[in-house]
Design an enzyme around this catalytic site. Structure first.
Site, mmCIF file in Angstrom:
data_model
loop_
_atom_site.group_PDB
_atom_site.id
_atom_site.type_symbol
_atom_site.label_atom_id
_atom_site.label_comp_id
_atom_site.label_asym_id
_atom_site.label_seq_id
_atom_site.Cartn_x
_atom_site.Cartn_y
_atom_site.Cartn_z
ATOM 1 N N SER A 85 -14.153 2.394 0.382
ATOM 2 C CA SER A 85 -13.775 1.581 -0.782
ATOM 3 C C SER A 85 -14.766 0.472 -1.101
ATOM 4 O O SER A 85 -14.581 -0.266 -2.074
ATOM 5 C CB SER A 85 -12.418 0.911 -0.553
ATOM 6 O OG SER A 85 -11.449 1.854 -0.224
ATOM 7 N N THR A 187 -10.758 -2.425 -0.342
ATOM 8 C CA THR A 187 -11.475 -3.463 -1.089
ATOM 9 C C THR A 187 -11.344 -4.776 -0.345
ATOM 10 O O THR A 187 -10.239 -5.172 0.024
ATOM 11 C CB THR A 187 -10.861 -3.628 -2.496
ATOM 12 O OG1 THR A 187 -11.212 -2.499 -3.270
ATOM 13 C CG2 THR A 187 -11.374 -4.888 -3.190
ATOM 14 N N THR A 205 -16.214 -4.254 -3.857
ATOM 15 C CA THR A 205 -15.528 -2.960 -3.908
ATOM 16 C C THR A 205 -16.395 -1.888 -4.560
ATOM 17 O O THR A 205 -17.312 -2.211 -5.322
ATOM 18 C CB THR A 205 -14.222 -3.089 -4.728
ATOM 19 O OG1 THR A 205 -13.433 -1.911 -4.587
ATOM 20 C CG2 THR A 205 -14.492 -3.306 -6.206
ATOM 21 N N ARG A 215 -16.352 2.414 -15.637
ATOM 22 C CA ARG A 215 -15.153 1.612 -15.387
ATOM 23 C C ARG A 215 -15.476 0.440 -14.438
ATOM 24 O O ARG A 215 -16.119 0.613 -13.405
ATOM 25 C CB ARG A 215 -14.071 2.496 -14.771
ATOM 26 C CG ARG A 215 -12.737 1.780 -14.518
ATOM 27 C CD ARG A 215 -12.593 1.323 -13.093
ATOM 28 N NE ARG A 215 -11.257 0.790 -12.810
ATOM 29 C CZ ARG A 215 -10.942 0.121 -11.702
ATOM 30 N NH1 ARG A 215 -11.852 -0.103 -10.786
ATOM 31 N NH2 ARG A 215 -9.724 -0.321 -11.504
ATOM 32 N N ASP A 218 -11.013 -5.246 -11.448
ATOM 33 C CA ASP A 218 -10.784 -6.693 -11.392
ATOM 34 C C ASP A 218 -11.723 -7.418 -10.443
ATOM 35 O O ASP A 218 -11.986 -8.615 -10.601
ATOM 36 C CB ASP A 218 -9.350 -6.964 -10.910
ATOM 37 C CG ASP A 218 -9.134 -6.410 -9.504
ATOM 38 O OD1 ASP A 218 -9.348 -5.190 -9.303
ATOM 39 O OD2 ASP A 218 -8.786 -7.186 -8.587
ATOM 40 N N THR A 238 -6.274 -7.237 -4.544
ATOM 41 C CA THR A 238 -6.639 -5.841 -4.333
ATOM 42 C C THR A 238 -5.570 -4.983 -5.002
ATOM 43 O O THR A 238 -4.492 -5.473 -5.322
ATOM 44 C CB THR A 238 -6.770 -5.516 -2.830
ATOM 45 O OG1 THR A 238 -7.162 -4.147 -2.674
ATOM 46 C CG2 THR A 238 -5.460 -5.728 -2.091
ATOM 47 N N GLY A 239 -5.895 -3.717 -5.207
ATOM 48 C CA GLY A 239 -4.935 -2.835 -5.855
ATOM 49 C C GLY A 239 -5.442 -2.403 -7.221
ATOM 50 O O GLY A 239 -6.639 -2.496 -7.503
HETATM 51 N N1 ASP Z 1 -9.025 -3.695 -7.198
HETATM 52 C C1 ASP Z 1 -9.995 -2.631 -7.051
HETATM 53 C C2 ASP Z 1 -10.317 -2.052 -8.400
HETATM 54 O O1 ASP Z 1 -9.423 -1.901 -9.207
HETATM 55 C C3 ASP Z 1 -9.551 -1.521 -6.162
HETATM 56 C C4 ASP Z 1 -8.935 -1.886 -4.840
HETATM 57 O O2 ASP Z 1 -8.516 -2.998 -4.595
HETATM 58 O O3 ASP Z 1 -8.875 -1.004 -3.982
HETATM 59 O O4 ASP Z 1 -11.440 -1.685 -8.609
#
Ligand code: ASP
Length: 324
Positions: A85, A187, A205, A215, A218, A238-239
């Site tokens: 990640s 991340t 990340t 793309r 955040d 994260t997320g």
């Molecule tokens: N927040 C990160 C993104 O949307 C992904 C992640 O936290 O795993 O790129």
């Protein structure tokens, strides 16, 4: 500048200090109620990034600044090919390109960021250079890559054999579902507060696996994936980045702390805001935060989110409280 390089080299040599760290675990509620009398310095990171945290802690201990500490800590997952990640070994987009996002914020309110950057293992360090050596906050794509080359970073191929194989397997169905479910991903968002109470943060990340080309999530967006206000506190996320960006999540958490909420309550309130406004089916979002006094907390949409905290070389792993 060379003094800092020498310093980081020194950190590399003393990496055996990492073995001092261990992983503990305790309930989130215990964490929340017991950390009002904080012990500083303190580092907190998303997911089980315990080696990153121990590295940051030791960097500070050996004389680095809190920003040096965060940068050195985030190098750990960035350099790890098995961390899919972040950085080298990160999963590619659906066209096979590994593109990285990262940002940093310092205690003086300065910020630097790179987005959609290919070919460099340590986007966090390039983000720091953007912050320190340019009049800008964010460089993107080819511009970020040209800048990294000018700054002396080495260009490499970020796509590992393992990631290429995983893309091939994914391509059989090519099911594009830009959701992040409750499973673990790595991340790294890291927040630090030194013994004087000065805060800094970083986030790095490779973003969503098999995302659309171009793309950006955040993580490199100041206010979304990371926010530091040295008078109040800091937060990182994260997320599913789309949910975090639409709510300017990390800024929201810091503003909630400004209004008197504890880090834990602020993270919870931000997660609730997301859940009340958007369809969060199959999505995960997690926030962590620390305030000026070193109290910390974390909260997520679903179970499975973890974060690690160092108030000493030893790492404590927390299972986050969650909403759904
Ligand atoms: N927040 C990160 C993104 O949307 C992904 C992640 O936290 O795993 O790129």
């Amino acid at each position: 500048m060379s003094k800092r390089r020498d310093f980081l080299k020194k950190i590399g040599i003393s990496s055996s200090l990492l073995s001092l760290g261990f992983i503990g675990s305790c309930s989130d509620s215990k964490n929340v109620s017991s950390n009002s009398q904080a012990q500083l310095p303190l580092f907190i990171s998303t997911w089980n990034n315990h080696k990153a945290n121990s590295t940051a802690f030791n960097t500070l201990k050996e004389g680095g600044t809190v920003l040096d500490a965060i940068e050195s800590g985030i190098h750990v997952p960035e350099n790890d090919p098995n961390d899919t990640s972040v950085g080298y070994g990160g999963r590619p987009d659906r066209d096979g390109y590994v593109t990285l996002d990262a940002c940093m914020m310092s205690s003086d309110g300065n910020a630097g960021s790179v987005t959609f950057m290919s070919g460099f293992k340590n986007p966090i360090s390039v983000a720091r250079k953007v912050m320190e050596n340019t009049p800008h906050v964010m460089l993107s794509g080819i511009g970020a890559e040209d800048f990294a080359l000018q700054e002396g970073f080495e260009k490499i191929n970020l796509l590992t054999d393992d990631s290429a194989r995983a893309l091939e397997e994914w391509s059989v169905k090519s099911k594009y579902a830009p959701k992040i479910n409750a499973e673990r991903h790595d991340t790294i968002g890291m927040l630090g507060i030194d013994a004087h109470g000065d805060l800094a943060g970083g986030c790095s990340t490779s973003g969503l696996a098999y995302k659309m080309r171009g793309r950006v999530g955040d993580s490199p967006i100041i206010g979304a994936g990371l926010y530091v206000d040295n008078e109040i506190g800091a937060a990182t996320a994260t997320g599913l980045g789309e949910l975090i960006m639409k709510t300017v999540g990390s800024f929201l958490v810091v503003e909630l702390m400004r209004n008197g909420l504890s880090p834990q309550e602020a993270c919870k309130t931000a997660v609730k805001r997301i859940a009340s406004r958007y369809n969060v089916d199959d999505s995960q979002v997690g926030f962590i935060a620390v305030n000026k006094n070193g109290a910390f907390g974390g909260y997520s949409l679903r179970s499975g989110f973890q974060y690690v905290v160092n108030k000493s070389p030893q790492t404590e792993l927390f299972d986050s409280s969650y909403l759904l």
